[in-house]
Design a protein around this motif. Structure first.
Motif, mmCIF file in Angstrom:
data_model
loop_
_atom_site.group_PDB
_atom_site.id
_atom_site.type_symbol
_atom_site.label_atom_id
_atom_site.label_comp_id
_atom_site.label_asym_id
_atom_site.label_seq_id
_atom_site.Cartn_x
_atom_site.Cartn_y
_atom_site.Cartn_z
ATOM 1 N N GLU A 334 0.823 -1.217 0.000
ATOM 2 C CA GLU A 334 0.000 0.000 0.000
ATOM 3 C C GLU A 334 0.855 1.264 0.000
ATOM 4 O O GLU A 334 0.687 2.144 -0.844
ATOM 5 C CB GLU A 334 -0.931 0.003 1.210
ATOM 6 C CG GLU A 334 -1.942 -1.127 1.231
ATOM 7 C CD GLU A 334 -2.803 -1.100 2.474
ATOM 8 O OE1 GLU A 334 -2.879 -0.026 3.123
ATOM 9 O OE2 GLU A 334 -3.386 -2.141 2.822
ATOM 10 N N THR A 335 1.783 1.376 0.964
ATOM 11 C CA THR A 335 2.653 2.551 1.026
ATOM 12 C C THR A 335 4.063 2.218 0.538
ATOM 13 O O THR A 335 4.922 3.093 0.488
ATOM 14 C CB THR A 335 2.730 3.112 2.458
ATOM 15 O OG1 THR A 335 3.424 2.182 3.309
ATOM 16 C CG2 THR A 335 1.336 3.352 3.020
ATOM 17 N N THR A 366 1.530 8.796 -1.925
ATOM 18 C CA THR A 366 0.375 9.500 -1.359
ATOM 19 C C THR A 366 -0.218 8.728 -0.186
ATOM 20 O O THR A 366 -0.579 9.305 0.847
ATOM 21 C CB THR A 366 -0.701 9.705 -2.446
ATOM 22 O OG1 THR A 366 -0.153 10.496 -3.499
ATOM 23 C CG2 THR A 366 -1.924 10.397 -1.870
ATOM 24 N N ALA A 367 -0.309 7.413 -0.324
ATOM 25 C CA ALA A 367 -0.842 6.580 0.756
ATOM 26 C C ALA A 367 0.055 6.658 1.993
ATOM 27 O O ALA A 367 -0.434 6.675 3.133
ATOM 28 C CB ALA A 367 -0.985 5.141 0.286
ATOM 29 N N GLY A 368 1.372 6.707 1.792
ATOM 30 C CA GLY A 368 2.302 6.823 2.916
ATOM 31 C C GLY A 368 2.146 8.143 3.650
ATOM 32 O O GLY A 368 2.170 8.205 4.886
ATOM 33 N N TYR A 369 1.981 9.205 2.887
ATOM 34 C CA TYR A 369 1.759 10.531 3.463
ATOM 35 C C TYR A 369 0.483 10.544 4.309
ATOM 36 O O TYR A 369 0.475 11.040 5.450
ATOM 37 C CB TYR A 369 1.677 11.553 2.333
ATOM 38 C CG TYR A 369 1.241 12.937 2.756
ATOM 39 C CD1 TYR A 369 2.135 13.817 3.358
ATOM 40 C CD2 TYR A 369 -0.065 13.359 2.530
ATOM 41 C CE1 TYR A 369 1.726 15.090 3.734
ATOM 42 C CE2 TYR A 369 -0.480 14.630 2.898
ATOM 43 C CZ TYR A 369 0.424 15.490 3.502
ATOM 44 O OH TYR A 369 0.014 16.745 3.871
ATOM 45 N N GLN A 370 -0.578 9.976 3.780
ATOM 46 C CA GLN A 370 -1.837 9.934 4.518
ATOM 47 C C GLN A 370 -1.710 9.082 5.776
ATOM 48 O O GLN A 370 -2.251 9.422 6.835
ATOM 49 C CB GLN A 370 -2.947 9.398 3.607
ATOM 50 C CG GLN A 370 -3.296 10.353 2.465
ATOM 51 C CD GLN A 370 -4.239 9.742 1.446
ATOM 52 O OE1 GLN A 370 -4.416 8.517 1.392
ATOM 53 N NE2 GLN A 370 -4.840 10.584 0.615
ATOM 54 N N GLY A 376 -0.519 10.048 13.345
ATOM 55 C CA GLY A 376 0.077 11.065 14.216
ATOM 56 C C GLY A 376 1.576 10.925 14.338
ATOM 57 O O GLY A 376 2.146 11.155 15.409
ATOM 58 N N TRP A 377 2.221 10.568 13.235
ATOM 59 C CA TRP A 377 3.681 10.398 13.256
ATOM 60 C C TRP A 377 4.360 11.712 12.861
ATOM 61 O O TRP A 377 5.042 11.798 11.837
ATOM 62 C CB TRP A 377 4.085 9.268 12.318
ATOM 63 C CG TRP A 377 3.642 7.919 12.812
ATOM 64 C CD1 TRP A 377 3.335 7.559 14.085
ATOM 65 C CD2 TRP A 377 3.449 6.734 12.022
ATOM 66 N NE1 TRP A 377 2.962 6.237 14.150
ATOM 67 C CE2 TRP A 377 3.022 5.704 12.896
ATOM 68 C CE3 TRP A 377 3.579 6.449 10.667
ATOM 69 C CZ2 TRP A 377 2.745 4.414 12.464
ATOM 70 C CZ3 TRP A 377 3.298 5.163 10.225
ATOM 71 C CH2 TRP A 377 2.904 4.152 11.120
#
Length: 396
Positions: A334-335, A366-370, A376-377
């Motif tokens: 996914e990410t 984009t998935a990693g950013y979300q 909350g990292w």
């Protein structure tokens, strides 16, 4: 609630190594930015008059950062570490609290950024003043616990047992702590990265400035040039990029495998497709994150690497290994992708496949950013978690 914390860390940026323990500096800075008063002590070894460690004499006793002063009291650090780490810890425990007593008012709590020697060294000080002690667990010490002498192992266990809170950067490390010391009060407190520090909106301009084609896949590695960080696997993978529209940036601060990496780049005729940076400034590194399509970190051992948070903040797809807390960060498929450690063939297949799929890179980035935001990292969220734990201990 306003309170005063004493932060103690054996690793913190200084004039010799401005990147040493930079994540600890960011954690302290995030607390300061929320209004906490933090006195910072970062002990340094006494430097010999001659030899490779003589330059440590240049480290001042007190250094000023933009948000706080850093005090560098001295203690005796003996080499080799495997033989004398116990004696070094004893010197730390004797000399550093004495300096703290002379220099600072008594705080409301002590936050040690390493279990040993920081946490162990401040145990008696905390007992004397009836202060809560928090210790951070970031990776190496706990991952390599079995390699230490019985004396050091006993001190680590004692520190874990007597601390108010054992703050682990990953669930995997918390599980290790629980196995080493079942009575430890461990909890997961992630670190992170702040997306607004990465100039992703200027990626096209940065590529032009660096004379990189708009359609070329940029792969980024950031870490020490060591076997443990997977440099040998990356060396094995290098020939696979020959002839592809790929440019690989290697960014590191030190490490014995850098000469071998540079030799292999030359021997395979890949000097036009690779760039090796040593001690790159943080601003320049963030520019590379902003243009990177794929971030790769084939480590053999980790906690939760800050560099993966930074890649996620920059909307970059990540390839990491199934060690430590990396599977907690990277959602496989996914990410990015999670591959077995020390498996150059699998790393090559995944990296080459992802390099051939620009749209997949963008989707994963984009998935990693979300995911970073949802979990909350970020450094502000990190500071809020610390504040909550600190205030609860002070009020108890």
């Amino acid at each position: 609630m306003s309170y005063r914390a004493l932060a103690v860390t054996a690793t913190h940026p200084d004039v010799i190594d401005p990147y040493h323990g930079i994540f600890n500096a960011r954690s302290i800075r995030s607390l300061c930015s929320r209004g906490t008063t933090v006195d910072v002590v970062s002990p340094r070894p006494f430097a010999p008059p001659l030899g490779p460690y003589a330059e440590y004499r240049r480290i001042p006793r007190i250094a000023q950062t933009r948000r706080y002063e850093v005090h560098h009291p001295r203690f005796f650090y003996l080499l080799p570490k495997r033989l004398f780490y116990g004696l070094s810890g004893r010197s730390y425990a004797r000399r550093v609290p004495e300096y703290v007593e002379r220099t600072f008012p008594v705080p409301d709590l002590v936050h040690a950024y390493h279990v040993y020697p920081d946490g162990f060294g401040m145990l008696e000080y905390c007992d004397r003043h009836d202060l809560p002690l928090f210790v951070a667990v970031q990776g190496t010490l706990i991952n390599e616990f079995s390699r230490f002498s019985r004396t050091v192992q006993a001190r680590i266990r004692r520190t874990l047992r007597e601390s108010e809170g054992v703050l682990c950067v990953s669930r995997a490390l918390a599980d290790r702590v629980d196995r080493i010391c079942p009575t430890a009060t461990s909890t997961v407190v992630p670190i992170g990265a702040d997306p607004d520090r990465f100039p992703t909106g200027s990626a096209d301009r940065i590529r032009r400035e660096l004379d990189l084609p708009a359609d070329e896949t940029i792969v980024l590695f950031c870490g020490r040039f060591t076997t443990k960080k997977g440099i040998d696997e990356l060396i094995d993978v290098l020939p696979a990029i020959d002839g592809r529209d790929v440019h690989v940036f290697f960014v590191g601060h030190d490490g014995r495998r850098r000469p071998a990496l540079e030799r292999e780049i030359v021997s395979h005729g890949l000097t036009e497709q690779t760039t090796v940076h040593h001690d790159l400034a943080p601003l320049a590194l963030r520019r590379l994150y902003a243009i990177a399509d794929v971030f790769v970190l084939p480590s053999h051992s980790e906690g939760r690497p800050t560099v993966i948070y930074e890649a996620m903040a920059a909307r970059t797809a990540v390839i990491g290994t199934d060690v430590g807390g990396i599977p907690e960060q990277v959602a496989d498929g996914e990410t990015g992708y999670v591959v077995p450690p020390k498996d150059a063939d699998r790393l090559r297949d995944v990296l080459c496949s992802l390099c051939d799929q620009p749209e997949r890179q963008r989707q994963m980035g984009t998935a990693g950013y979300q995911r970073l935001l949802e979990q909350g990292w970020t450094w502000d969220a990190h500071a809020k978690r610390l504040e909550s734990l600190h205030e609860e201990a002070i009020d108890a």
